[in-house]
Design a protein around this motif. Structure first.
Motif, PDB file in Angstrom:
ATOM      1  N   GLU A 124      48.862 120.842  26.221  1.00 38.88           N
ATOM      2  CA  GLU A 124      50.012 121.172  25.376  1.00 38.88           C
ATOM      3  C   GLU A 124      49.695 122.363  24.469  1.00 38.88           C
ATOM      4  N   ALA A 125      48.444 122.443  24.012  1.00 41.25           N
ATOM      5  CA  ALA A 125      48.018 123.670  23.318  1.00 41.25           C
ATOM      6  C   ALA A 125      47.787 124.729  24.395  1.00 41.25           C
ATOM      7  N   SER A 126      48.286 125.922  24.186  1.00 43.89           N
ATOM      8  CA  SER A 126      48.073 126.987  25.177  1.00 43.89           C
ATOM      9  C   SER A 126      46.595 127.393  25.155  1.00 43.89           C
ATOM     10  N   TRP A 127      46.153 128.045  26.223  1.00 47.27           N
ATOM     11  CA  TRP A 127      44.730 128.392  26.268  1.00 47.27           C
ATOM     12  C   TRP A 127      44.372 129.421  25.205  1.00 47.27           C
ATOM     13  N   THR A 128      45.328 130.249  24.806  1.00 45.59           N
ATOM     14  CA  THR A 128      44.992 131.218  23.753  1.00 45.59           C
ATOM     15  C   THR A 128      44.954 130.541  22.379  1.00 45.59           C
ATOM     16  N   GLN A 129      45.731 129.460  22.217  1.00 51.46           N
ATOM     17  CA  GLN A 129      45.613 128.706  20.956  1.00 51.46           C
ATOM     18  C   GLN A 129      44.239 128.037  20.868  1.00 51.46           C
ATOM     19  N   VAL A 130      43.768 127.527  22.009  1.00 57.47           N
ATOM     20  CA  VAL A 130      42.409 126.952  22.038  1.00 57.47           C
ATOM     21  C   VAL A 130      41.388 128.043  21.738  1.00 57.47           C
ATOM     22  N   LEU A 131      41.607 129.220  22.323  1.00 57.48           N
ATOM     23  CA  LEU A 131      40.703 130.355  22.094  1.00 57.48           C
ATOM     24  C   LEU A 131      40.602 130.692  20.602  1.00 57.48           C
ATOM     25  N   ASP A 132      41.724 130.609  19.905  1.00 53.40           N
ATOM     26  CA  ASP A 132      41.705 130.879  18.457  1.00 53.40           C
ATOM     27  C   ASP A 132      40.817 129.874  17.728  1.00 53.40           C
ATOM     28  N   VAL A 133      40.912 128.590  18.111  1.00 53.95           N
ATOM     29  CA  VAL A 133      40.057 127.576  17.491  1.00 53.95           C
ATOM     30  C   VAL A 133      38.592 127.889  17.794  1.00 53.95           C
ATOM     31  N   LEU A 134      38.321 128.257  19.040  1.00 54.70           N
ATOM     32  CA  LEU A 134      36.938 128.555  19.444  1.00 54.70           C
ATOM     33  C   LEU A 134      36.373 129.720  18.640  1.00 54.70           C
ATOM     34  N   GLU A 135      37.224 130.683  18.339  1.00 57.00           N
ATOM     35  CA  GLU A 135      36.761 131.836  17.574  1.00 57.00           C
ATOM     36  C   GLU A 135      36.296 131.396  16.179  1.00 57.00           C
ATOM     37  N   PHE A 136      37.053 130.484  15.561  1.00 54.00           N
ATOM     38  CA  PHE A 136      36.620 129.961  14.252  1.00 54.00           C
ATOM     39  C   PHE A 136      35.298 129.198  14.397  1.00 54.00           C
ATOM     40  N   MET A 137      35.171 128.450  15.479  1.00 53.31           N
ATOM     41  CA  MET A 137      33.930 127.690  15.674  1.00 53.31           C
ATOM     42  C   MET A 137      32.746 128.633  15.871  1.00 53.31           C
ATOM     43  N   ALA A 138      32.941 129.643  16.711  1.00 51.49           N
ATOM     44  CA  ALA A 138      31.847 130.583  16.995  1.00 51.49           C
ATOM     45  C   ALA A 138      31.455 131.355  15.736  1.00 51.49           C
ATOM     46  N   ASP A 139      32.443 131.661  14.888  1.00 46.12           N
ATOM     47  CA  ASP A 139      32.153 132.386  13.644  1.00 46.12           C
ATOM     48  C   ASP A 139      31.372 131.526  12.653  1.00 46.12           C
ATOM     49  N   SER A 140      31.537 130.219  12.745  1.00 46.34           N
ATOM     50  CA  SER A 140      30.975 129.366  11.693  1.00 46.34           C
ATOM     51  C   SER A 140      29.611 128.779  12.043  1.00 46.34           C
ATOM     52  N   THR A 141      29.107 129.030  13.226  1.00 46.83           N
ATOM     53  CA  THR A 141      27.814 128.445  13.606  1.00 46.83           C
ATOM     54  C   THR A 141      27.066 129.395  14.533  1.00 46.83           C
ATOM     55  N   ARG A 142      25.736 129.211  14.544  1.00 46.82           N
ATOM     56  CA  ARG A 142      24.944 129.999  15.505  1.00 46.82           C
ATOM     57  C   ARG A 142      24.602 129.185  16.745  1.00 46.82           C
ATOM     58  N   LEU A 143      25.060 127.953  16.788  1.00 45.07           N
ATOM     59  CA  LEU A 143      24.752 127.113  17.952  1.00 45.07           C
ATOM     60  C   LEU A 143      25.512 127.591  19.184  1.00 45.07           C
ATOM     61  N   PRO A 144      24.898 127.449  20.364  1.00 44.72           N
ATOM     62  CA  PRO A 144      25.658 127.741  21.590  1.00 44.72           C
ATOM     63  C   PRO A 144      26.793 126.734  21.762  1.00 44.72           C
ATOM     64  N   ILE A 145      27.922 127.236  22.205  1.00 43.91           N
ATOM     65  CA  ILE A 145      29.108 126.382  22.372  1.00 43.91           C
ATOM     66  C   ILE A 145      29.442 126.261  23.860  1.00 43.91           C
ATOM     67  N   LEU A 146      29.482 125.024  24.343  1.00 42.92           N
ATOM     68  CA  LEU A 146      29.994 124.764  25.688  1.00 42.92           C
ATOM     69  C   LEU A 146      31.442 124.332  25.529  1.00 42.92           C
ATOM     70  N   VAL A 147      32.332 125.125  26.100  1.00 41.29           N
ATOM     71  CA  VAL A 147      33.761 124.868  25.942  1.00 41.29           C
ATOM     72  C   VAL A 147      34.264 123.966  27.063  1.00 41.29           C
ATOM     73  N   ASP A 148      35.039 122.987  26.676  1.00 42.59           N
ATOM     74  CA  ASP A 148      35.766 122.183  27.652  1.00 42.59           C
ATOM     75  C   ASP A 148      36.956 123.027  28.118  1.00 42.59           C
ATOM     76  N   GLY A 149      36.812 123.641  29.285  1.00 41.27           N
ATOM     77  CA  GLY A 149      37.860 124.542  29.782  1.00 41.27           C
ATOM     78  C   GLY A 149      38.899 123.833  30.627  1.00 41.27           C
ATOM     79  N   ASP A 150      38.924 122.481  30.549  1.00 41.30           N
ATOM     80  CA  ASP A 150      39.876 121.688  31.349  1.00 41.30           C
ATOM     81  C   ASP A 150      39.819 122.130  32.826  1.00 41.30           C
TER      82      ASP A 150
END
Ligand code: SPV
Ligand code: MG
Length: 271
Positions: free
Chosen positions: A38-64
């Protein structure tokens, strides 16, 4: 460890984890939405950008499912790379996806078509460190062990760096059987949400290399927020709650206010 926004990503990092799972379920739920694309993939991308900005940990994204066919996957991987995301997991189902714990026989993608999604993703990766995890839903959908092993091998051969084998049983039996037959051909990732009673050592000894604790920060926050709202509503007061919640100072610390104060000394004109 699961995170669903910049703040939860920071909390996971502080706890000592070495990697983040950007969960589709919990990112959707934190937006008040269902885990059904229901969230578009670019809306998810926006959330991921905040996550990537806030941590140095590697992020594995659930890309459905990769949000479509091979073409959607390669654009997704390109955009993830631009945001410094470490890897993506795509599952062999159809868009729009349904959460694995809902319903019985969810339709699976055609194997060859899904291999095309994997190849397109790998061909679009930003660098050799980017990881594509292929998620096998055959056990979830009731297609059995042989189908799960057949699909996993096809996905490995298509270029997947790791296989996520998922199960909704309350025991780890089918995961352990899968791992035995798999014989460590490539890293195996699991999500033991339903078979949480199995000791982690047993899972690691069976050859499973990565364990995703997939949704527990969101679930913990639901419990805490529900209880806090209930108490404040019932008492119409904060006295009962103040000692039970993170302080405002803690919020300032988590989001890095000290860095801003130092920057203000450097960049704002002295008064
Ligand atoms: C998620 O966290 O969104 C997952 C794991 O995909 S599961 O909910 O178990 O499907
Ligand atoms: Mg998911």
């Amino acid at each position: 460890m699961e995170a669903h926004n910049g703040l939860s990503a920071k909390i996971v990092e502080e706890a000592g984890f070495r990697g983040l799972w950007a969960s589709g379920l919990t990112i959707s739920a934190s937006l008040g939405l269902r885990d059904s694309n229901e969230a578009s993939w670019t809306q998810v991308l926006d959330v991921l950008e905040f996550m990537a900005d806030s941590t140095r940990l590697p992020i594995l994204v659930d890309g459905d499912t990769g949000y479509g066919n091979f073409n959607n996957v390669r654009r997704l991987v390109k955009k993830l790379g631009q945001r410094g995301i470490a890897g993506v997991c795509i599952e062999d189902k159809l868009f729009p996806k349904t959460n694995s714990f809902i319903g019985e026989r969810q339709p699976l993608a055609d194997v060859d078509e899904f291999c095309g999604r994997i190849k397109a993703g790998k061909d679009s990766q930003p660098d050799d460190d980017f990881v594509l995890v292929a998620r096998v839903e055959a056990l979830i959908s009731g297609h059995g062990m042989d189908e799960a092993l057949h699909r996993a091998e096809a996905y490995r051969a298509a270029g997947a760096d790791a296989i996520l084998i998922h199960s909704k049983l309350s025991s780890a039996s089918e995961i352990l059987t899968f791992a035995k037959h798999w014989e460590r051909r490539c890293p195996l990732v699991i999500v033991p949400t339903m078979y949480y009673g199995t000791p982690t050592e047993v899972l690691l000894e069976a050859g499973l290399s990565n364990i995703i604790w997939a949704n527990h920060n969101l679930r913990a926050s639901i419990t805490a927020m529900r209880e806090t709202s209930r108490r404040i509503f019932e008492t119409q007061s904060l006295t009962d709650i103040e000692g039970r919640v993170a302080s405002v100072k803690d919020i300032f610390r988590l989001v890095g206010n000290a860095e801003l104060e130092a920057a203000e000394k450097r960049y704002l004109p002295a008064r």
